[in-house]
Design a protein around this motif. Structure first.
Motif, PDB file in Angstrom:
ATOM      1  N   ILE A  61       0.836  -1.202   0.000  1.00 28.97           N
ATOM      2  CA  ILE A  61       0.000   0.000   0.000  1.00 28.97           C
ATOM      3  C   ILE A  61       0.872   1.254   0.000  1.00 28.97           C
ATOM      4  O   ILE A  61       0.575   2.241  -0.694  1.00 28.97           O
ATOM      5  CB  ILE A  61      -0.968  -0.031   1.199  1.00 28.97           C
ATOM      6  CG1 ILE A  61      -1.980  -1.171   1.018  1.00 28.97           C
ATOM      7  CG2 ILE A  61      -1.696   1.307   1.344  1.00 28.97           C
ATOM      8  CD1 ILE A  61      -2.840  -1.451   2.236  1.00 28.97           C
ATOM      9  N   ALA A  62       1.968   1.229   0.754  1.00 26.70           N
ATOM     10  CA  ALA A  62       2.886   2.372   0.763  1.00 26.70           C
ATOM     11  C   ALA A  62       3.467   2.610  -0.628  1.00 26.70           C
ATOM     12  O   ALA A  62       3.596   3.761  -1.076  1.00 26.70           O
ATOM     13  CB  ALA A  62       4.007   2.133   1.771  1.00 26.70           C
ATOM     14  N   ASP A  63       3.821   1.539  -1.318  1.00 20.07           N
ATOM     15  CA  ASP A  63       4.350   1.666  -2.677  1.00 20.07           C
ATOM     16  C   ASP A  63       3.310   2.287  -3.604  1.00 20.07           C
ATOM     17  O   ASP A  63       3.625   3.147  -4.441  1.00 20.07           O
ATOM     18  CB  ASP A  63       4.781   0.296  -3.195  1.00 20.07           C
ATOM     19  CG  ASP A  63       5.297   0.351  -4.625  1.00 20.07           C
ATOM     20  OD1 ASP A  63       6.369   0.930  -4.844  1.00 20.07           O
ATOM     21  OD2 ASP A  63       4.608  -0.174  -5.529  1.00 20.07           O
ATOM     22  N   ALA A  64       2.047   1.868  -3.453  1.00 17.92           N
ATOM     23  CA  ALA A  64       0.971   2.423  -4.285  1.00 17.92           C
ATOM     24  C   ALA A  64       0.768   3.906  -4.000  1.00 17.92           C
ATOM     25  O   ALA A  64       0.590   4.707  -4.925  1.00 17.92           O
ATOM     26  CB  ALA A  64      -0.324   1.641  -4.041  1.00 17.92           C
ATOM     27  N   PHE A  65       0.805   4.292  -2.716  1.00 20.56           N
ATOM     28  CA  PHE A  65       0.678   5.709  -2.361  1.00 20.56           C
ATOM     29  C   PHE A  65       1.826   6.509  -2.976  1.00 20.56           C
ATOM     30  O   PHE A  65       1.641   7.639  -3.451  1.00 20.56           O
ATOM     31  CB  PHE A  65       0.698   5.880  -0.840  1.00 20.56           C
ATOM     32  CG  PHE A  65      -0.632   5.653  -0.157  1.00 20.56           C
ATOM     33  CD1 PHE A  65      -1.588   4.804  -0.704  1.00 20.56           C
ATOM     34  CD2 PHE A  65      -0.921   6.267   1.046  1.00 20.56           C
ATOM     35  CE1 PHE A  65      -2.796   4.585  -0.066  1.00 20.56           C
ATOM     36  CE2 PHE A  65      -2.128   6.066   1.695  1.00 20.56           C
ATOM     37  CZ  PHE A  65      -3.069   5.212   1.133  1.00 20.56           C
ATOM     38  N   GLY A  66       3.024   5.938  -2.956  1.00 19.64           N
ATOM     39  CA  GLY A  66       4.172   6.636  -3.508  1.00 19.64           C
ATOM     40  C   GLY A  66       4.046   6.852  -5.002  1.00 19.64           C
ATOM     41  O   GLY A  66       4.370   7.938  -5.517  1.00 19.64           O
ATOM     42  N   ARG A  67       3.573   5.828  -5.693  1.00 19.73           N
ATOM     43  CA  ARG A  67       3.441   5.936  -7.153  1.00 19.73           C
ATOM     44  C   ARG A  67       2.320   6.889  -7.552  1.00 19.73           C
ATOM     45  O   ARG A  67       2.450   7.640  -8.526  1.00 19.73           O
ATOM     46  CB  ARG A  67       3.192   4.552  -7.763  1.00 19.73           C
ATOM     47  CG  ARG A  67       4.441   3.676  -7.824  1.00 19.73           C
ATOM     48  CD  ARG A  67       4.176   2.417  -8.609  1.00 19.73           C
ATOM     49  NE  ARG A  67       3.411   1.440  -7.850  1.00 19.73           N
ATOM     50  CZ  ARG A  67       2.763   0.410  -8.389  1.00 19.73           C
ATOM     51  NH1 ARG A  67       2.745   0.260  -9.703  1.00 19.73           N
ATOM     52  NH2 ARG A  67       2.131  -0.452  -7.624  1.00 19.73           N
ATOM     53  N   GLU A  68       1.224   6.859  -6.806  1.00 19.82           N
ATOM     54  CA  GLU A  68       0.065   7.665  -7.186  1.00 19.82           C
ATOM     55  C   GLU A  68       0.144   9.098  -6.682  1.00 19.82           C
ATOM     56  O   GLU A  68      -0.245  10.035  -7.379  1.00 19.82           O
ATOM     57  CB  GLU A  68      -1.215   7.006  -6.657  1.00 19.82           C
ATOM     58  CG  GLU A  68      -2.502   7.689  -7.055  1.00 19.82           C
ATOM     59  CD  GLU A  68      -2.817   7.534  -8.537  1.00 19.82           C
ATOM     60  OE1 GLU A  68      -3.674   8.293  -9.038  1.00 19.82           O
ATOM     61  OE2 GLU A  68      -2.226   6.658  -9.197  1.00 19.82           O
ATOM     62  N   PHE A  69       0.647   9.285  -5.464  1.00 27.04           N
ATOM     63  CA  PHE A  69       0.610  10.611  -4.837  1.00 27.04           C
ATOM     64  C   PHE A  69       1.997  11.171  -4.505  1.00 27.04           C
ATOM     65  O   PHE A  69       2.085  12.223  -3.892  1.00 27.04           O
ATOM     66  CB  PHE A  69      -0.222  10.551  -3.544  1.00 27.04           C
ATOM     67  CG  PHE A  69      -1.615  10.037  -3.750  1.00 27.04           C
ATOM     68  CD1 PHE A  69      -2.547  10.761  -4.478  1.00 27.04           C
ATOM     69  CD2 PHE A  69      -1.989   8.808  -3.231  1.00 27.04           C
ATOM     70  CE1 PHE A  69      -3.834  10.282  -4.666  1.00 27.04           C
ATOM     71  CE2 PHE A  69      -3.279   8.317  -3.418  1.00 27.04           C
ATOM     72  CZ  PHE A  69      -4.202   9.057  -4.145  1.00 27.04           C
ATOM     73  N   ASP A  70       3.038  10.434  -4.867  1.00 29.68           N
ATOM     74  CA  ASP A  70       4.408  10.857  -4.579  1.00 29.68           C
ATOM     75  C   ASP A  70       4.630  11.007  -3.079  1.00 29.68           C
ATOM     76  O   ASP A  70       5.416  11.854  -2.626  1.00 29.68           O
ATOM     77  CB  ASP A  70       4.744  12.172  -5.300  1.00 29.68           C
ATOM     78  CG  ASP A  70       6.249  12.391  -5.417  1.00 29.68           C
ATOM     79  OD1 ASP A  70       6.985  11.394  -5.443  1.00 29.68           O
ATOM     80  OD2 ASP A  70       6.674  13.556  -5.468  1.00 29.68           O
ATOM     81  N   SER A  71       3.929  10.197  -2.283  1.00 29.92           N
ATOM     82  CA  SER A  71       4.108  10.215  -0.831  1.00 29.92           C
ATOM     83  C   SER A  71       5.361   9.421  -0.456  1.00 29.92           C
ATOM     84  O   SER A  71       5.634   8.365  -1.032  1.00 29.92           O
ATOM     85  CB  SER A  71       2.896   9.598  -0.131  1.00 29.92           C
ATOM     86  OG  SER A  71       1.729  10.346  -0.368  1.00 29.92           O
ATOM     87  N   ARG A  72       6.099   9.920   0.505  1.00 36.99           N
ATOM     88  CA  ARG A  72       7.283   9.224   1.001  1.00 36.99           C
ATOM     89  C   ARG A  72       6.914   8.606   2.351  1.00 36.99           C
ATOM     90  O   ARG A  72       6.619   9.319   3.316  1.00 36.99           O
ATOM     91  CB  ARG A  72       8.458  10.194   1.135  1.00 36.99           C
ATOM     92  CG  ARG A  72       8.930  10.747  -0.201  1.00 36.99           C
ATOM     93  CD  ARG A  72      10.168  11.628  -0.051  1.00 36.99           C
ATOM     94  NE  ARG A  72       9.944  12.782   0.792  1.00 36.99           N
ATOM     95  CZ  ARG A  72       9.361  13.914   0.378  1.00 36.99           C
ATOM     96  NH1 ARG A  72       8.945  14.022  -0.879  1.00 36.99           N
ATOM     97  NH2 ARG A  72       9.195  14.932   1.214  1.00 36.99           N
TER      98      ARG A  72
END
Length: 388
Positions: A61-72
Motif C-alpha cells: 500500500i505504501a508503494d501504491a501511495f508513492g506511485r500515485e501521490f508521490d508520498s514518502r
C-alpha cells in the motif's frame, strides 16, 4: 475571468460552451489537487515485523501511495504489540497496521492494563477481513464446537491474540477454557504443528499457513469447525468475550475449495489504526487514497483483493471508525444506518472505559501494581455492565 485558447491565443467568450467546459475542468483539477494535498507528503507507519503478511501488505500500500501521490512513507516494524502501539500513541507514527492488539489497547487489558497504559482512544480507517476458525485433526471426531468439550486444545504462551479467539469460539457453544484440556505451547508455530504431531486436537488458525496444509496431508487429516452464521445466541455469547468477529464464508486454504467452503469468523488483520485526534480531513484523505490506489496493490498478495473498500470499510472492527473515514464511506454509499449504530455503540463502550480508567487512577495512588490491576478489573467490569 478570462481563459485563452492555448492554440490560437485568443480569448474564449465567457458565455460559450467551450469556456464552461474548460472552467469545469479547471475546477475539477483544483478540487482533486486539494484532496490529494490533504494526504501528508511524508508519513511513518507501524506494522508487524518484516516477513509478516501485515508488513508485506503495508509495504504494498505504501508503494501504491508513492506511485500515485508521490508520498514518502517509512514503515517501522515491530514484533510486539507494545512496540507497535507505543509509537502510535506517542505520535511518532501516523498510522499502524494492527490486529487484535488494537482491541486490547482500547479495552485496557493484557499488556495495556498497567498504569502506564490503560484504554487508548483509537480509531480505525479500514481493515481487510481475515478468516479463521477452530481447526481440528479429522481423527479427533470434533464436528461442531460443542464436541471440543474434554478435548486437547492448543493455546499459546504470551499470545492473548490467539487465546482470546479460542475462548470466544468456545463461548459460542457455551463453553469456557475450563471445559477443555487446555495445553499451552511456547510458540504460535508449535501450537499449529501440535495437531499433526498428535499433541493436541484443536486450536484456532487461519486456513493458509503451511502447517495447515501439512495437517491436511498428514495421517490425522484436517477438519474446520463450522460457525453457523444465523445462530444469534451463539454470536451474542461470542461477542461478550470479544466483539470483533463477523460471519465469513471461506473457500481458500487447507482442506477448502470453491466446492467445499466453510462458515468461519472474520476479524481484521491488518487494519489501519490511528489516534482519535487525527484530523477528519487527514483520515478522509487516507481512506480515499486507500480506495483510489486499490488497483495498484490488489494483486500484491493472494488476499490483498480483500482490501476492496466495500469489504475493508465495514464493521465490526476492533475500535470505532474515525469520522473522516465514515465521511468517505458515506460518499461511496457503503456506510449504512446499521454501521453507524455499531459505531455509536462501540464508541460508547470505549468512552465508558476511558472514564472508568480515570476514576481508577484517582483512587489508586497508594496501591501496588497488582492491587491496582485488580481494582481496574473490577472498575472495567462495572463499566461494561452499565452498558447492558
Amino acid at each position: 475571468m478570462m481563459i485563452r485558447n492555448l492554440v490560437s491565443g485568443s480569448a474564449i467568450p465567457s458565455n460559450s460552451s467551450l469556456f464552461k467546459g474548460v472552467l469545469t475542468s479547471v475546477l475539477i483539477l483544483a478540487v482533486s489537487d486539494s484532496q490529494a494535498n490533504d494526504l501528508p507528503s511524508t508519513m511513518m507507519w507501524g506494522s508487524y515485523d518484516v516477513g509478516s503478511s501485515g508488513y508485506a501488505e503495508a509495504s504494498a500500500i505504501a508503494d501504491a501511495f508513492g506511485r500515485e501521490f508521490d508520498s514518502r512513507i517509512r514503515i517501522q516494524p515491530s514484533s510486539t504489540a507494545v512496540g507497535r502501539l507505543q509509537p502510535l500513541v506517542n505520535g511518532r507514527t501516523d498510522y499502524a497496521f494492527l490486529a487484535t492488539e488494537a482491541f486490547f489497547a482500547a479495552e485496557g487489558i493484557h499488556n495495556f492494563a498497567d498504569r502506564g497504559w490503560g484504554p487508548q482512544d483509537l480509531r480505525a480507517l479500514a481493515g481487510r477481513p481475515t478468516s479463521g476458525s477452530l481447526v481440528t485433526a479429522a481423527d479427533a471426531n470434533i464436528r461442531q464446537i460443542s464436541d471440543v468439550k474434554g478435548k486437547r486444545v492448543a493455546y499459546v504462551a504470551g499470545n492473548p491474540s490467539i487465546n482470546i479467539k479460542i475462548d470466544a469460539i468456545l463461548a459460542f457453544a457455551g463453553l469456557t477454557r475450563d471445559d477443555v484440556e487446555a495445553i499451552t505451547f511456547p510458540t504460535y508455530s508449535a501450537a499449529m504443528s501440535s495437531l499433526s504431531e498428535g499433541r493436541a486436537d484443536a486450536t484456532f488458525n487461519n486456513p493458509t499457513p503451511s502447517p495447515m496444509y501439512e495437517l491436511a496431508e498428514s495421517p490425522r487429516g484436517i477438519h474446520w469447525i463450522e460457525i453457523p452464521p444465523n445462530d444469534s445466541d451463539g454470536w451474542q455469547q461470542m461477542a461478550e468475550v470479544a466483539p470483533i468477529f463477523s460471519p465469513y464464508v471461506e473457500s481458500v486454504g487447507a482442506g477448502l475449495s470453491e466446492e467445499n467452503p466453510v462458515d468461519m469468523v472474520a476479524y481484521r488483520y491488518p487494519m489501519v489504526v490511528t489516534r482519535s485526534d487525527l484530523s477528519e480531513d487527514e483520515a478522509y484523505a487516507f481512506t480515499k487514497a486507500l480506495d483510489e490506489t486499490y488497483d495498484l496493490y490488489k494483486d500484491a498478495t493472494a488476499v490483498m483483493n480483500r482490501w476492496e473498500i466495500e469489504q475493508a470499510g465495514q464493521p465490526p472492527l476492533d475500535v470505532p471508525f474515525h469520522n473522516g473515514a465514515i465521511r468517505y464511506l458515506e460518499e461511496k454509499g457503503i456506510w449504512t444506518e446499521e454501521h453507524q449504530a455499531w459505531n455509536d455503540a462501540r464508541k460508547e463502550r470505549l468512552d465508558a472505559l476511558l472514564v472508568a480508567w480515570e476514576q481508577t487512577l484517582d483512587e489508586s495512588a497508594e496501591l501496588s501494581e497488582n492491587d491496582f490491576q485488580a481494582l481496574w478489573e473490577k472498575r472495567r467490569a462495572k463499566a461494561l455492565q452499565s452498558l447492558n
